[in-house]
Write an enzyme that holds these catalytic residues in place. Structure first.
Site, PDB file in Angstrom:
ATOM      1  N   TYR A 133      -1.751  -1.278  10.929  1.00 24.16           N
ATOM      2  CA  TYR A 133      -2.007  -1.836   9.586  1.00 24.16           C
ATOM      3  C   TYR A 133      -0.864  -1.463   8.634  1.00 24.16           C
ATOM      4  O   TYR A 133      -0.280  -2.318   7.963  1.00 24.16           O
ATOM      5  CB  TYR A 133      -3.349  -1.317   9.037  1.00 24.16           C
ATOM      6  N   LYS A 179       2.342  -3.679   6.569  1.00 24.76           N
ATOM      7  CA  LYS A 179       2.757  -3.646   5.151  1.00 24.76           C
ATOM      8  C   LYS A 179       4.263  -3.379   5.059  1.00 24.76           C
ATOM      9  O   LYS A 179       4.964  -3.997   4.257  1.00 24.76           O
ATOM     10  CB  LYS A 179       1.960  -2.592   4.374  1.00 24.76           C
ATOM     11  N   SER A 214       0.833  -1.206   0.000  1.00 22.33           N
ATOM     12  CA  SER A 214       0.000   0.000   0.000  1.00 22.33           C
ATOM     13  C   SER A 214       0.861   1.246   0.000  1.00 22.33           C
ATOM     14  O   SER A 214       1.970   1.260   0.550  1.00 22.33           O
ATOM     15  CB  SER A 214      -0.852  -0.032   1.271  1.00 22.33           C
TER      16      SER A 214
HETATM   17  N1  UFG Z   1     -13.119  10.565   3.595  1.00 22.73           N
HETATM   18  C1  UFG Z   1     -14.142  11.431   3.924  1.00 22.73           C
HETATM   19  N2  UFG Z   1     -15.290  10.917   4.429  1.00 22.73           N
HETATM   20  C2  UFG Z   1     -15.469   9.577   4.625  1.00 22.73           C
HETATM   21  C3  UFG Z   1     -14.410   8.692   4.290  1.00 22.73           C
HETATM   22  C4  UFG Z   1     -13.251   9.226   3.781  1.00 22.73           C
HETATM   23  O1  UFG Z   1     -14.024  12.663   3.765  1.00 22.73           O
HETATM   24  O2  UFG Z   1     -16.530   9.166   5.102  1.00 22.73           O
HETATM   25  C5  UFG Z   1     -11.887  11.111   3.037  1.00 22.73           C
HETATM   26  C6  UFG Z   1     -10.656  10.832   3.888  1.00 22.73           C
HETATM   27  O3  UFG Z   1     -10.501  11.837   4.860  1.00 22.73           O
HETATM   28  C7  UFG Z   1      -9.563  10.826   2.829  1.00 22.73           C
HETATM   29  C8  UFG Z   1     -10.260  10.312   1.581  1.00 22.73           C
HETATM   30  O4  UFG Z   1     -11.651  10.470   1.807  1.00 22.73           O
HETATM   31  O5  UFG Z   1      -9.169  12.142   2.595  1.00 22.73           O
HETATM   32  C9  UFG Z   1      -9.977   8.844   1.299  1.00 22.73           C
HETATM   33  O6  UFG Z   1     -10.236   8.105   2.476  1.00 22.73           O
HETATM   34  P1  UFG Z   1     -10.302   6.509   2.456  1.00 22.73           P
HETATM   35  O7  UFG Z   1     -10.637   6.077   3.851  1.00 22.73           O
HETATM   36  O8  UFG Z   1     -11.199   6.050   1.358  1.00 22.73           O
HETATM   37  O9  UFG Z   1      -8.842   6.085   2.040  1.00 22.73           O
HETATM   38  P2  UFG Z   1      -7.450   6.374   2.770  1.00 22.73           P
HETATM   39  O10 UFG Z   1      -6.631   7.090   1.754  1.00 22.73           O
HETATM   40  O11 UFG Z   1      -7.572   7.003   4.076  1.00 22.73           O
HETATM   41  O12 UFG Z   1      -6.982   4.889   3.065  1.00 22.73           O
HETATM   42  C10 UFG Z   1      -6.753   4.032   2.005  1.00 22.73           C
HETATM   43  C11 UFG Z   1      -6.993   2.586   2.427  1.00 22.73           C
HETATM   44  C12 UFG Z   1      -5.963   2.137   3.405  1.00 22.73           C
HETATM   45  C13 UFG Z   1      -4.587   2.451   2.928  1.00 22.73           C
HETATM   46  C14 UFG Z   1      -4.484   3.895   2.566  1.00 22.73           C
HETATM   47  C15 UFG Z   1      -3.153   4.233   1.995  1.00 22.73           C
HETATM   48  O13 UFG Z   1      -8.272   2.448   2.976  1.00 22.73           O
HETATM   49  O14 UFG Z   1      -6.090   0.745   3.561  1.00 22.73           O
HETATM   50  O15 UFG Z   1      -5.446   4.208   1.597  1.00 22.73           O
HETATM   51  O16 UFG Z   1      -2.903   5.588   2.116  1.00 22.73           O
HETATM   52  F1  UFG Z   1      -3.671   2.198   3.875  1.00 22.73           F
END
Ligand code: UFG
Length: 347
Positions: A156, A160, A131
């Protein structure tokens, strides 16, 4: 060379979100995937739908890779496995903070058991599901494979990083083993058939499932976690890529190993589109493809969120001959079609 369809590939976690899409692409490329999955976060029915898409029913064996005895017995039955794609792992960042031991045990023990049997039975090729979380908040964007890794911000993410180190060390000690670690940016969407996709259990943590559930009326409104970041519209930026594009990268990685085109015994590739998309832009994309005005509100920042990250996929483009083909809107459309399919089938 031996025809590809005689090549048996073990796909761990093959009924999960990325694993199921990869299994479809492997079958379509002529490989013979066999799945091991404990169904912790997936459903055996996924195999029916893989069969509907491809006309081929991959074998599914249900057990936990942490059980080295069961894994040993499985490998004895399938001595002709020539490569492993290892997806099976826990993946919820927040849950890993609450229960780190479960994450270290599950994600690392399963990997160690796998490497152990690969060494013992001389299975020489491994593709590992990693990741972009390993980069933390990089100082320079876009992120290349040479971007320095940062201390992990969650157990998590640490699994990785440690997983990659375990694999790298094992390839150093075992001249037969070659591995490719694929560092995914943010996979979204579903198969265009809407027969497989992501099935989040309970309240989704990730943006796109939350977005499509809100669009469908299952959630009241989407919370946008912060609009005061140092980005053009103030919301966080990610590199969202279509899961089918991501799945295809596994097929080219496996072929690279079989064809011995790898440049070292442990290679790393960033898999993304190369384009950063903000949370607000993702909402606009959803509204465009669904025709729905999404209910959302800006709330406070989510602890641990990275402000902005996107990939430089140049190395994957040139070395793997892989690049993403779907636009954000195309990927979002498949996510929306999948959401409607799940709901109309009460899944
Ligand atoms: N977000 C919102 N509202 C929500 C959910 C997410 O505004 O309800 C925003 C988050 O703040 C972030 C973006 O949408 O800015 C993406 O969030 P995600 O949770 O979809 O993804 P992340 O980038 O936080 O995490 C993902 C994977 C992880 C991995 C990571 C690597 O879920 O497993 O990418 O950076 F580790």
């Amino acid at each position: 060379m031996e025809p590809l369809n005689q090549k048996k590939i073990l796909v761990t976690g093959g009924t999960g979100y990325i694993g199921s899409h990869t299994t479809v692409e492997l079958i379509e490329a002529g490989f013979d995937p066999v799945i091991v999955d404990n169904l912790y976060n997936s459903d055996a029915q996924v195999v029916d739908n893989i069969q509907k898409i491809t006309g081929v029913r991959p074998l599914l064996e249900v057990f936990d890779l942490c059980d080295s005895v069961k894994l040993g017995k499985f490998i004895l039955k399938h001595k002709d496995i020539q490569a492993v794609i290892h997806f099976a792992a826990y993946k919820a960042v927040g849950e890993s903070v609450r229960n780190p031991i479960a994450y270290y045990r599950n994600n690392l023990l399963s990997l160690i058991n796998l490497l152990d049997v690969m060494k013992r039975y001389e299975i020489p090729n491994l593709v590992f599901s990693s990741s972009c979380t390993v980069y933390g908040q990089p100082e320079k964007l876009p992120v290349t494979e040479d971007t320095p890794l940062q201390p992990a911000t969650s157990p998590y993410g640490n699994t990785k990083q440690i997983g990659e180190s375990i694999i790298r060390d094992t390839t150093c000690s075992d001249k037969n083993l070659k591995a490719i670690s694929l560092r995914y940016f943010n996979p979204i969407g579903a198969h265009p058939s809407a027969l497989i996709g992501e099935l989040p259990r309970g309240i989704p943590e990730n943006l796109v499932p939350y977005l499509t559930q809100t669009g469908y009326g299952i959630r009241e409104e989407l919370k946008v976690f912060g609009n005061d970041y140092n980005t053009p519209d103030g919301s966080c930026i990610r590199d969202y890529l279509h899961v089918v594009d991501l799945a295809k990268a596994h097929v080219v990685s496996i072929k690279r190993l079989f064809e011995k085109k790898n440049k070292s015994d442990f290679e790393v590739f960033n898999l993304g589109t190369g384009h950063g998309v903000s949370v607000l832009e993702a909402i606009r994309s959803f509204e465009r493809v669904s025709g729905i005005k999404l209910k959302y509100k800006i709330t406070g920042r989510r602890p641990g969120d990275i402000e902005k990250i996107w990939a430089d996929p140049g190395y994957a483009n040139t070395e793997l001959g892989w690049k993403t083909l779907s636009s954000l809107d195309q990927a979002m459309k498949t996510a929306w079609d999948w959401e409607k399919m799940i709901r109309s089938n009460n899944l």
